[in-house]
Design a protein around this motif. Structure first.
Motif, PDB file in Angstrom:
ATOM      1  N   ARG A  94       0.877  -7.162   1.135  1.00 28.87           N
ATOM      2  CA  ARG A  94       0.520  -6.931  -0.264  1.00 28.87           C
ATOM      3  C   ARG A  94      -0.994  -6.829  -0.395  1.00 28.87           C
ATOM      4  N   GLN A  95      -1.406  -6.043  -1.368  1.00 28.97           N
ATOM      5  CA  GLN A  95      -2.824  -5.921  -1.667  1.00 28.97           C
ATOM      6  C   GLN A  95      -3.003  -5.884  -3.178  1.00 28.97           C
ATOM      7  N   PRO A 106       0.811  -1.231   0.000  1.00 23.34           N
ATOM      8  CA  PRO A 106       0.000   0.000   0.000  1.00 23.34           C
ATOM      9  C   PRO A 106       0.836   1.270   0.000  1.00 23.34           C
ATOM     10  N   PHE A 125      -4.416  -4.500  -6.559  1.00 21.10           N
ATOM     11  CA  PHE A 125      -4.885  -3.232  -7.109  1.00 21.10           C
ATOM     12  C   PHE A 125      -5.107  -3.404  -8.601  1.00 21.10           C
ATOM     13  N   GLN A 131      -8.138  -7.918  -0.655  1.00 21.86           N
ATOM     14  CA  GLN A 131      -7.770  -7.707   0.731  1.00 21.86           C
ATOM     15  C   GLN A 131      -6.257  -7.684   0.913  1.00 21.86           C
ATOM     16  N   LEU A 132      -5.826  -7.123   2.038  1.00 19.37           N
ATOM     17  CA  LEU A 132      -4.416  -7.095   2.387  1.00 19.37           C
ATOM     18  C   LEU A 132      -3.993  -8.482   2.863  1.00 19.37           C
ATOM     19  N   GLN A 166      -6.917   1.186  -8.154  1.00 17.02           N
ATOM     20  CA  GLN A 166      -7.938   1.066  -7.123  1.00 17.02           C
ATOM     21  C   GLN A 166      -7.863  -0.310  -6.466  1.00 17.02           C
ATOM     22  N   PRO A 167      -8.179  -0.395  -5.174  1.00 16.92           N
ATOM     23  CA  PRO A 167      -8.106  -1.681  -4.473  1.00 16.92           C
ATOM     24  C   PRO A 167      -8.977  -2.738  -5.141  1.00 16.92           C
ATOM     25  N   MET A 199       1.605   2.302  -3.398  1.00 15.96           N
ATOM     26  CA  MET A 199       0.439   2.921  -4.016  1.00 15.96           C
ATOM     27  C   MET A 199       0.394   4.411  -3.701  1.00 15.96           C
TER      28      MET A 199
END
Length: 251
Positions: free
Chosen positions: A207-208, A181, A210, A199-200, A195-196, A184
């Protein structure tokens, strides 16, 4: 950032020699520095995987020293014969992706590529005092203030190169990325707004997922960064025209 290309050069890694340079950087970052990958899995100090043959690779070099300063790849969803291929997140992080986000954007499997293997060596990603010499590849290097002030723009340049590449690929409508994040937030400063899309999770750190839709890219780049993006796009367009790499052949 107006003098970024006085200090650095951006190239598309389309030859075996350039790809070896990319894999060497990845080994240095992912195996030696961060310990994300197991060295015993590689016969040579080259970090590579099953996705590399259907990827477009980018490399940034520090001009004065010739040192590799960063690399990234765009994994496309097809091989050279047009057969669909899995993306890294689909194999390793499927549980982290929210399929409803992709569905809501009207995307189907094969409409999106993946940003992957962003690798910037420690000397170019850490804040180091101006008068501090660095022992690199068995030589001592000093970086000037003008060079150091451009270090934070290496990641932005890589993402601009990825964006310029996928602007050229008609078959690709969006690109996804598994990223920290905090990266980002760094990209937001330039107007790159993923954009997300999930989930993390804990996968080589936090990491997430996007996602960035193609039509949103050019309209959101901030005015201060537009000349930088245009310079990157010209470099990418010129190299694509001369090399005709994989993703353009299958698009």
């Amino acid at each position: 950032m107006s003098n970024f290309f006085d200090c650095f050069e951006l190239v598309l890694a389309t030859t075996p020699a350039l790809k070896r340079e990319v894999y060497k950087v990845r080994y240095q970052v992912y195996c030696d520095e961060l310990g994300y990958e197991d060295k015993s899995q590689f016969l040579q100090p080259l970090e590579r995987d099953r996705f590399d043959p259907h990827s477009q690779h980018f490399l940034i070099r520090h001009k004065r020293t010739g040192l590799a300063a960063g690399t990234a790849r765009c994994v496309v969803p097809f091989d050279m014969f047009g057969h669909k291929q899995p993306l890294p997140s689909e194999l390793f992080c499927r549980h982290a992706l929210d399929p409803s986000v992709i569905t809501a954007m009207g995307l189907r499997r094969g409409d999106y590529a993946e940003v992957s293997r962003i690798a910037i060596p420690a000397v170019f990603r850490r804040c180091i005092p101006v008068d501090h010499p660095m022992n690199l590849e068995q030589r001592v290097c000093h970086f000037s203030p003008e060079e150091r002030v451009n270090f934070p723009h290496i990641a932005t340049c890589l993402y601009f190169a990825l964006a310029a590449f996928y602007q050229q690929c008609d078959a690709i409508q969006s690109m996804i990325a598994m990223m920290e994040p905090r990266l980002m937030k760094h990209l937001n400063r330039a107007g790159i707004y993923f954009q997300p899309a999930g989930q993390l999770i804990d996968y080589h750190g936090s990491r997430q997922a996007f996602i960035l839709y193609k039509d949103d890219l050019l309209t959101n780049i901030k005015p201060l960064f537009k000349p930088f993006f245009e310079r990157v796009r010209k470099i990418v367009d010129a190299e694509l025209a001369s090399e005709t790499p994989l993703a353009l052949e299958i698009a």
